[in-house]
Motif scaffolding. Structure first.
Motif, PDB file in Angstrom:
ATOM      1  N   UNK A 105      -6.856   6.545  12.777  1.00  0.00           N
ATOM      2  CA  UNK A 105      -6.063   6.721  11.566  1.00  0.00           C
ATOM      3  C   UNK A 105      -4.830   5.818  11.542  1.00  0.00           C
ATOM      4  N   UNK A 106      -4.267   5.524  12.691  1.00  0.00           N
ATOM      5  CA  UNK A 106      -3.140   4.580  12.741  1.00  0.00           C
ATOM      6  C   UNK A 106      -3.567   3.212  12.223  1.00  0.00           C
ATOM      7  N   UNK A 107      -4.773   2.779  12.598  1.00  0.00           N
ATOM      8  CA  UNK A 107      -5.281   1.498  12.103  1.00  0.00           C
ATOM      9  C   UNK A 107      -5.511   1.557  10.590  1.00  0.00           C
ATOM     10  N   UNK A 108      -6.068   2.658  10.106  1.00  0.00           N
ATOM     11  CA  UNK A 108      -6.290   2.806   8.666  1.00  0.00           C
ATOM     12  C   UNK A 108      -4.965   2.822   7.910  1.00  0.00           C
ATOM     13  N   UNK A 109      -3.944   3.448   8.490  1.00  0.00           N
ATOM     14  CA  UNK A 109      -2.620   3.458   7.869  1.00  0.00           C
ATOM     15  C   UNK A 109      -2.063   2.037   7.776  1.00  0.00           C
ATOM     16  N   UNK A 110      -2.177   1.276   8.851  1.00  0.00           N
ATOM     17  CA  UNK A 110      -1.692  -0.122   8.832  1.00  0.00           C
ATOM     18  C   UNK A 110      -2.405  -0.949   7.767  1.00  0.00           C
ATOM     19  N   UNK A 111      -3.703  -0.654   7.590  1.00  0.00           N
ATOM     20  CA  UNK A 111      -4.505  -1.398   6.609  1.00  0.00           C
ATOM     21  C   UNK A 111      -4.392  -0.824   5.197  1.00  0.00           C
ATOM     22  N   UNK A 112      -3.732   0.340   5.047  1.00  0.00           N
ATOM     23  CA  UNK A 112      -3.625   0.980   3.742  1.00  0.00           C
ATOM     24  C   UNK A 112      -4.945   1.537   3.246  1.00  0.00           C
ATOM     25  N   UNK A 113      -5.787   2.007   4.164  1.00  0.00           N
ATOM     26  CA  UNK A 113      -7.143   2.439   3.832  1.00  0.00           C
ATOM     27  C   UNK A 113      -7.258   3.954   3.700  1.00  0.00           C
ATOM     28  N   UNK A 114      -7.824   4.394   2.599  1.00  0.00           N
ATOM     29  CA  UNK A 114      -8.180   5.783   2.381  1.00  0.00           C
ATOM     30  C   UNK A 114      -9.349   6.127   3.309  1.00  0.00           C
ATOM     31  N   UNK A 115      -9.360   7.348   3.850  1.00  0.00           N
ATOM     32  CA  UNK A 115     -10.444   7.768   4.743  1.00  0.00           C
ATOM     33  C   UNK A 115     -11.065   9.043   4.190  1.00  0.00           C
ATOM     34  N   UNK A 116     -12.385   9.058   4.145  1.00  0.00           N
ATOM     35  CA  UNK A 116     -13.137  10.231   3.692  1.00  0.00           C
ATOM     36  C   UNK A 116     -14.048  10.711   4.824  1.00  0.00           C
ATOM     37  N   UNK A 117     -14.410  11.979   4.755  1.00  0.00           N
ATOM     38  CA  UNK A 117     -15.367  12.545   5.703  1.00  0.00           C
ATOM     39  C   UNK A 117     -15.984  13.782   5.103  1.00  0.00           C
ATOM     40  N   UNK A 118     -17.056  14.232   5.716  1.00  0.00           N
ATOM     41  CA  UNK A 118     -17.561  15.557   5.395  1.00  0.00           C
ATOM     42  C   UNK A 118     -17.797  16.303   6.692  1.00  0.00           C
ATOM     43  N   UNK A 123     -13.635  15.874   2.583  1.00  0.00           N
ATOM     44  CA  UNK A 123     -12.182  15.769   2.754  1.00  0.00           C
ATOM     45  C   UNK A 123     -11.760  14.311   2.610  1.00  0.00           C
ATOM     46  N   UNK A 124     -10.490  14.131   2.283  1.00  0.00           N
ATOM     47  CA  UNK A 124      -9.937  12.795   2.081  1.00  0.00           C
ATOM     48  C   UNK A 124      -8.544  12.750   2.698  1.00  0.00           C
ATOM     49  N   UNK A 125      -8.168  11.564   3.169  1.00  0.00           N
ATOM     50  CA  UNK A 125      -6.818  11.340   3.717  1.00  0.00           C
ATOM     51  C   UNK A 125      -6.291  10.021   3.183  1.00  0.00           C
ATOM     52  N   UNK A 126      -5.137  10.108   2.529  1.00  0.00           N
ATOM     53  CA  UNK A 126      -4.495   8.893   2.036  1.00  0.00           C
ATOM     54  C   UNK A 126      -3.689   8.281   3.179  1.00  0.00           C
ATOM     55  N   UNK A 127      -3.512   6.968   3.157  1.00  0.00           N
ATOM     56  CA  UNK A 127      -2.744   6.328   4.233  1.00  0.00           C
ATOM     57  C   UNK A 127      -1.307   6.824   4.266  1.00  0.00           C
ATOM     58  N   UNK A 128      -0.767   6.981   5.469  1.00  0.00           N
ATOM     59  CA  UNK A 128       0.612   7.441   5.630  1.00  0.00           C
ATOM     60  C   UNK A 128       1.586   6.331   5.253  1.00  0.00           C
TER      61      UNK A 128
END
Length: 145
Positions: A99-112, A140-145
């Motif tokens: 998730x730290x990498x996704x935050x740096x990239x500004x990437x939304x993350x989804x899962x089920x 579920x979804x997580x927006x970048x921090x």
């Protein structure tokens, strides 16, 4: 215990398929959806070594996680950890790193996650929120921090 992740290869598919069957068995049985062959074959059919990392503890296979790019987000998939290691902080550490990498990239993350799975609490602690649900899956979804 020391843990790390490494890129997966096609040779990892059977170990991952077997771990998936073990980890998901109780939840799938509770939902009336466990099929010993299907649980493994679905993993084999969707396994993409390019998107998957193997989790190793003390240099030995302990789990896996995949982060698959999609049009509007990355999908967190195939996140399995050996049952005897669950609750040890390894899963949180692996998830935090991704998730730290996704935050740096500004990437939304989804899962089920399966309805009633204790893994949902892990995801909620890391900022995932309910997007939708059906009788079997919670999306579920997580927006970048």
């Amino acid at each position: 215990m020391s843990w790390d992740v490494r890129p997966s290869s096609a040779a990892d598919v059977e170990a991952v398929a077997e771990l998936r069957a073990v980890v998901l068995k109780a939840d799938l049985e509770r939902l009336g959806r466990y099929d010993e062959q299907r649980v493994r074959q679905r993993l084999r059919d969707g396994f993409d070594p390019a998107c998957t990392q193997v989790i190793e503890v003390d240099g030995r296979f302990a789990g896996c996680v995949a982060l698959r790019p999609a049009d509007d987000a990355h999908w967190l998939e195939h996140f399995y950890l050996a049952p005897h290691l669950q609750g040890s902080g390894i899963g949180s550490g692996v998830l935090r790193r991704l998730l730290e990498q996704c935050d740096r990239d500004g990437t939304l993350v989804r899962l089920n996650v399966l309805q009633g799975s204790p893994a949902r609490r892990l995801y909620e602690r890391h900022g995932f929120a309910l997007e939708s649900e059906d009788p079997v899956d919670v999306f579920m979804v997580r927006t970048p921090a």
